[in-house]
Design an enzyme around this catalytic site. Sequence first.
Site, PDB file in Angstrom:
ATOM      1  CG  HIS A   1      -1.880  -1.022   1.220  1.00  0.00           C
ATOM      2  ND1 HIS A   1      -1.821  -2.224   1.724  1.00  0.00           N
ATOM      3  CD2 HIS A   1      -3.225  -0.746   0.950  1.00  0.00           C
ATOM      4  CE1 HIS A   1      -2.870  -3.039   1.560  1.00  0.00           C
ATOM      5  NE2 HIS A   1      -3.798  -2.421   1.257  1.00  0.00           N
TER       6      HIS A   1
ATOM      7  CG  ASP B   1      -4.154  -5.339  -4.396  1.00  0.00           C
ATOM      8  OD1 ASP B   1      -5.270  -5.079  -3.973  1.00  0.00           O
ATOM      9  OD2 ASP B   1      -3.340  -5.951  -3.586  1.00  0.00           O
TER      10      ASP B   1
END
Length: 334
Positions: free
Chosen positions: A180, A248
Amino acid sequence: MTYGATILDADGLRLSADEKAFFRDADPFGFILFARNIESADQVRALCGDFREAVGRDCPITIDQEGGRVQRLRAPLGRNWLPPLEHVERAGAGAERAMYLRYRLIAHELHGLGIDSNCAPIADVACAETHEFLKNRCYGEDTQAVAAIGRAVAQGHLDGGVLPVLKHIPGHGRATADSHLDLPHVASAPETLEQSDFAAFKALNDLPLGMTAHLVYDAYDSRPATTSPVMMQLIREQIGFDGLIMTDDISMKALEGALTDITRDSLTAGCDVVLLCNAPLADRIAVAEAAGRMTAAAQTRADRALAARKPPADLDIQAAEDELAALMGGQVYG
């Protein structure tokens, strides 16, 4: 007519007029929900109805409901679960059955709200170096056990009328950074990866949907797996996964560059659809335009995945809860 090669989200509790018009034109394959989209059962059902009305079909709607830190539904809409790794450890020899029951109950909660997909199971094999953002979301450090539990998790979803999304292909367990925030690199040799990380996904290569890992496997390519033709070919041929592959979230910091460039690179590499989350409407529009429509191969995989979405089997909730409590020694929830 093919679907748009995207999975997108909404700003709030219901769709705005601008979002409705955009989704009608872009026709994304599906949608994903976050905590900001969830207030009450009736509201979630209405939002799911908004999505499906906008695209004019029974599109899939997914969510991250792993349990533990990563669960968008909380009480009273969903049970508050232990982290997956803690759940597995407490269940011991009964872990496969306990995880089946856990996700069968989760599927029941989701399906009742109009949500028919979930971003689980995780087949990432944990190790001593696994970053904390992922570690307690995994199912263990033994490849065969992880694959067996992953199978049980997937079946719990399917029996509840919910499509599982296998993640993070081809394996995120050796990453020592949070994708992230940063781009992780894995320096392990191919032989090591093939026997452990990749093997867990190979054992689950018949599942209908999968999600990529945003990390670099140095032994294969300098590009992240999501945008690497080398890694996507490995996923299709060596791992043998022929389900629909979504990226993702492409807004994660592991991927550099303009969202439109990441979109095109992901699809060119071999992903079927691009997942974009938590972006303003202008960015969602730009990504949808860059993605365009699914390829013929992607559309075939999409249709096959949707065909795996069956009505839920009957479930005796009290019996499932009682059995799960017995397997867990009484402590089921977080």
